[in-house]
Design an enzyme around this catalytic site. Sequence first.
Site, PDB file in Angstrom:
ATOM      1  N   LYS A   1       0.831  -1.199   0.000  1.00 24.06           N
ATOM      2  CA  LYS A   1       0.000   0.000   0.000  1.00 24.06           C
ATOM      3  C   LYS A   1       0.866   1.250   0.000  1.00 24.06           C
ATOM      4  O   LYS A   1       1.950   1.255   0.588  1.00 24.06           O
ATOM      5  CB  LYS A   1      -0.900   0.033   1.245  1.00 24.06           C
ATOM      6  CG  LYS A   1      -1.919  -1.093   1.315  1.00 24.06           C
ATOM      7  CD  LYS A   1      -2.838  -0.913   2.514  1.00 24.06           C
ATOM      8  CE  LYS A   1      -3.910  -1.995   2.511  1.00 24.06           C
ATOM      9  NZ  LYS A   1      -4.861  -1.813   3.632  1.00 24.06           N
TER      10      LYS A   1
ATOM     11  N   HIS B   1     -16.005  -4.206   5.669  1.00 20.67           N
ATOM     12  CA  HIS B   1     -15.478  -2.881   5.979  1.00 20.67           C
ATOM     13  C   HIS B   1     -16.470  -2.211   6.931  1.00 20.67           C
ATOM     14  O   HIS B   1     -17.582  -1.907   6.540  1.00 20.67           O
ATOM     15  CB  HIS B   1     -15.328  -2.072   4.684  1.00 20.67           C
ATOM     16  CG  HIS B   1     -14.973  -0.618   4.901  1.00 20.67           C
ATOM     17  ND1 HIS B   1     -13.917  -0.016   4.280  1.00 20.67           N
ATOM     18  CD2 HIS B   1     -15.537   0.329   5.663  1.00 20.67           C
ATOM     19  CE1 HIS B   1     -13.844   1.253   4.664  1.00 20.67           C
ATOM     20  NE2 HIS B   1     -14.827   1.490   5.502  1.00 20.67           N
TER      21      HIS B   1
ATOM     22  N   GLU C   1     -11.524   3.537  10.018  1.00 19.06           N
ATOM     23  CA  GLU C   1     -11.950   2.408   9.187  1.00 19.06           C
ATOM     24  C   GLU C   1     -11.298   1.129   9.688  1.00 19.06           C
ATOM     25  O   GLU C   1     -10.105   1.112   9.987  1.00 19.06           O
ATOM     26  CB  GLU C   1     -11.492   2.596   7.737  1.00 19.06           C
ATOM     27  CG  GLU C   1     -12.055   3.783   7.023  1.00 19.06           C
ATOM     28  CD  GLU C   1     -11.641   3.787   5.549  1.00 19.06           C
ATOM     29  OE1 GLU C   1     -12.157   4.639   4.821  1.00 19.06           O
ATOM     30  OE2 GLU C   1     -10.804   2.964   5.130  1.00 19.06           O
TER      31      GLU C   1
ATOM     32  N   ASN D   1      -9.964   8.602   8.493  1.00 17.49           N
ATOM     33  CA  ASN D   1     -10.359   9.696   7.610  1.00 17.49           C
ATOM     34  C   ASN D   1     -10.628  10.927   8.464  1.00 17.49           C
ATOM     35  O   ASN D   1     -11.476  10.891   9.355  1.00 17.49           O
ATOM     36  CB  ASN D   1     -11.606   9.321   6.817  1.00 17.49           C
ATOM     37  CG  ASN D   1     -11.371   8.086   5.976  1.00 17.49           C
ATOM     38  OD1 ASN D   1     -10.330   7.947   5.341  1.00 17.49           O
ATOM     39  ND2 ASN D   1     -12.306   7.159   6.009  1.00 17.49           N
TER      40      ASN D   1
ATOM     41  N   ARG E   1     -12.053  13.786   8.025  1.00 21.13           N
ATOM     42  CA  ARG E   1     -13.014  14.695   7.384  1.00 21.13           C
ATOM     43  C   ARG E   1     -14.427  14.215   7.707  1.00 21.13           C
ATOM     44  O   ARG E   1     -14.608  13.138   8.256  1.00 21.13           O
ATOM     45  CB  ARG E   1     -12.824  14.626   5.863  1.00 21.13           C
ATOM     46  CG  ARG E   1     -13.078  13.214   5.354  1.00 21.13           C
ATOM     47  CD  ARG E   1     -13.098  13.098   3.846  1.00 21.13           C
ATOM     48  NE  ARG E   1     -13.521  11.785   3.423  1.00 21.13           N
ATOM     49  CZ  ARG E   1     -12.751  10.722   3.263  1.00 21.13           C
ATOM     50  NH1 ARG E   1     -11.454  10.820   3.497  1.00 21.13           N
ATOM     51  NH2 ARG E   1     -13.248   9.574   2.890  1.00 21.13           N
TER      52      ARG E   1
ATOM     53  N   ARG F   1     -25.584   5.599  -3.082  1.00 22.05           N
ATOM     54  CA  ARG F   1     -25.009   6.690  -3.867  1.00 22.05           C
ATOM     55  C   ARG F   1     -25.360   6.492  -5.340  1.00 22.05           C
ATOM     56  O   ARG F   1     -25.041   5.445  -5.921  1.00 22.05           O
ATOM     57  CB  ARG F   1     -23.496   6.694  -3.752  1.00 22.05           C
ATOM     58  CG  ARG F   1     -22.973   6.809  -2.337  1.00 22.05           C
ATOM     59  CD  ARG F   1     -21.479   6.935  -2.392  1.00 22.05           C
ATOM     60  NE  ARG F   1     -20.872   6.885  -1.075  1.00 22.05           N
ATOM     61  CZ  ARG F   1     -19.577   7.100  -0.862  1.00 22.05           C
ATOM     62  NH1 ARG F   1     -18.775   7.348  -1.907  1.00 22.05           N
ATOM     63  NH2 ARG F   1     -19.084   7.043   0.342  1.00 22.05           N
TER      64      ARG F   1
HETATM   65  C1  MV4 Z   1      -6.904  -4.326   2.667  1.00 22.62           C
HETATM   66  C2  MV4 Z   1      -7.613  -5.443   2.180  1.00 22.62           C
HETATM   67  C3  MV4 Z   1      -7.194  -6.684   2.582  1.00 22.62           C
HETATM   68  N1  MV4 Z   1      -6.152  -6.800   3.430  1.00 22.62           N
HETATM   69  N2  MV4 Z   1      -5.871  -4.507   3.507  1.00 22.62           N
HETATM   70  C4  MV4 Z   1      -9.153  -0.981   0.126  1.00 22.62           C
HETATM   71  C5  MV4 Z   1      -9.331   0.459   0.430  1.00 22.62           C
HETATM   72  C6  MV4 Z   1      -8.326   0.803   1.449  1.00 22.62           C
HETATM   73  N3  MV4 Z   1      -8.853   1.725   2.412  1.00 22.62           N
HETATM   74  C7  MV4 Z   1      -7.969  -0.507   2.076  1.00 22.62           C
HETATM   75  N4  MV4 Z   1      -8.492  -1.541   1.241  1.00 22.62           N
HETATM   76  C8  MV4 Z   1      -8.253  -2.840   1.515  1.00 22.62           C
HETATM   77  N5  MV4 Z   1      -7.227  -3.073   2.347  1.00 22.62           N
HETATM   78  C9  MV4 Z   1      -5.532  -5.720   3.861  1.00 22.62           C
HETATM   79  N6  MV4 Z   1      -4.481  -5.864   4.701  1.00 22.62           N
HETATM   80  C10 MV4 Z   1      -8.687  -5.222   1.337  1.00 22.62           C
HETATM   81  C11 MV4 Z   1      -9.009  -3.926   1.000  1.00 22.62           C
HETATM   82  C12 MV4 Z   1     -10.128  -3.787   0.144  1.00 22.62           C
HETATM   83  C13 MV4 Z   1     -11.272  -3.135   0.589  1.00 22.62           C
HETATM   84  C14 MV4 Z   1     -11.358  -2.539   1.844  1.00 22.62           C
HETATM   85  C15 MV4 Z   1     -12.500  -1.895   2.251  1.00 22.62           C
HETATM   86  C16 MV4 Z   1     -13.597  -1.845   1.405  1.00 22.62           C
HETATM   87  C17 MV4 Z   1     -13.522  -2.412   0.163  1.00 22.62           C
HETATM   88  C18 MV4 Z   1     -12.373  -3.061  -0.266  1.00 22.62           C
HETATM   89  C19 MV4 Z   1     -12.327  -3.641  -1.526  1.00 22.62           C
HETATM   90  C20 MV4 Z   1     -11.183  -4.259  -1.949  1.00 22.62           C
HETATM   91  C21 MV4 Z   1     -10.082  -4.328  -1.109  1.00 22.62           C
END
Ligand code: MV4
Length: 449
Positions: free
Chosen positions: A158, A208, A275, A290, A292, A338
Site C-alpha cells: 500500500k 469494511h 476504518e 479519515n 473529514r 449513492r
Molecule cells: C486491505 C484489504 C485486505 N487486506 N488490507 C481498500 C481500500 C483501502 N482503504 C484498504 N483496502 C483494503 N485493504 C488488507 N491488509 C482489502 C481492501 C479492500 C477493501 C477494503 C475496504 C472496502 C472495500 C475493499 C475492496 C477491496 C479491497
Amino acid sequence: MFRTVLVANRGEIARRVFRGCRALGLSTVAVYSEADRDAPHVKDADRAVLLGPAPPRESYLSVERILAAARESGADAVHPGYGFLSENWRFAEACAQGGLTFIGPSAEAIRAMGDKPEARRRMAAAGVPIVPGSSEPVADAVAAGRVAGEIGYPVILKAAAGGGGIGMAKVTSAGELAGAFATATRRAQSAFGSGQVYVERYLEAPRHVEVQVFGDTKGSVVHLHERECSIQRRHQKLVEESPAPNLETKTKRGLTDAAVAGARAIGYVNAGTLEFLVDPQGGFYFLEMNTRLQVEHPVTEEVTGLDLVAAQLRVAAGEPLPFSQDEVEQRGAAIEVRVYAEDPAKNFLPSPGTITRLALPGGGEGIRVESGVVEGSVVSVHYDPLLFKLIALGADRTGAIERLARALDACVVEGVKTTLPLLRTIAAHPDFRRGRVHTQMVEQGAFHG
Ligand code: MV4
C-alpha cells in the site's frame, strides 16, 4: 463563533454544509468554477465567488484562490467538505495562518493520519489492533520480502501517502514481489507524489466497518456508532448503513472502544472516522483514519438524530460537543445509496452530460435526499460523478430496505446513465436483505442479472 463560512467544495456536500450553517444563523459563501456557474450550490449561498477554470487544480484544489475568495468575501471560517482539499494538512495550516477557522481537525492530526505507517504506529501505541505488517515504509522489494516472510503470504503493498485503495497490490508469493513492488511504487509516486509503500498481511473478503468519532477542544471524545460500508466497487462505496448488520455485540463494542481510544490518543478534535476490516471470526483491524466529514455521514445522523455539520461548526468555534456519549443513541436502521452518473454497460465509466429529466422521491416518511443536481444540470468530466444520495430510515433494517427500494423505484434520471439499476438489484438481493455482505461481492458478480 465565526460569522461567515466559506465552503471550499461543490455538489451535494456544499449544499449540506450550507444547510448546517443556516441552522446556526451563519452567513455563507460558495466558491465555484467556470463549469459550475449555474450549479445549485452557488444559488444556496448568500454570496458566491468564482475561483477559475473547470480543472480542479485551477479552482477547487487551489489553496491560493480559495484563500483569496475568503478574504474578498469576508469569510472567517472555511469548511472543506470531503475530497478536494479536505485532507490536505497544508490547506488547514494555510487557513489558520490566514486567520481563518478551519472547520475540521488540526493540521497536525491530518498530517499524521495521512501518513499511513505513522497512523498504524500511533494506533498500535493506543492499543488499537492493526493488520500485521511493516511499521515503516519498505526500502525495496527485498525488505518487503523480509516482512512478508515474517507475516506470511498473501500480503498487500500500500502507498504510505495513499488511502482509498489507489496503488494497492496483492502479492500471493515471493516470486511476484519484485514486479508488484515496482508497480505499487510507480502508482504511489504518480498518485500521491511519494513512491513509498508498506506491507500488510492480506485479508480475504473482509467486511469494511467504520466508526464515526467526534472530539472537542475540551478533551471529550465520543463515538457515534458504526457504519457498514462493504458494498462497493473499485473502492467506491455504493451502499452504507448503520447499524452494521450481523455484527456481534462483542465486536461492535471492541470497534467503538478502539475507535475512541485511537482518537483520544491523538488528541483528535472535530469529526473523524476510523476504518476497520472485520474478518468472519469477528477479528477487527484498523485500516486508516479519515480526518473529514464523510459522504456517508447521513446514515449516522439518521440513527443518532444528531446534526453532524452543526456539531462541526460548534466544535470549530471552541464550544464543547453538544452531546455526551450517553446521549448518542443508535435508533432504528438507516441505509444510504449513492447514485453516480456512470454507465453500467460500459464498465461504469463516468457518463457526463446534461440531465434532461430528474425526478427524485419527496423527502417524506423515512426518506432523505441529498442532491447536488437539478433538472438541466450539466455533469462535468472534471469532477466526481456523484449525483445524489438517498437515505432511508426504518424502525429496523427490513423497514429501511423497503423504503429504500420504493425510493429507488421512484427515481427517474434521463440524459446521463446512472448506477440506479445496480442499486435496485442490490436492494432486492437475498444476500443483501439477509445482511450477508463483504467487500468483494460486486466484483465477484453477486449482483449480476
Ligand atoms: C486491505 C484489504 C485486505 N487486506 N488490507 C481498500 C481500500 C483501502 N482503504 C484498504 N483496502 C483494503 N485493504 C488488507 N491488509 C482489502 C481492501 C479492500 C477493501 C477494503 C475496504 C472496502 C472495500 C475493499 C475492496 C477491496 C479491497
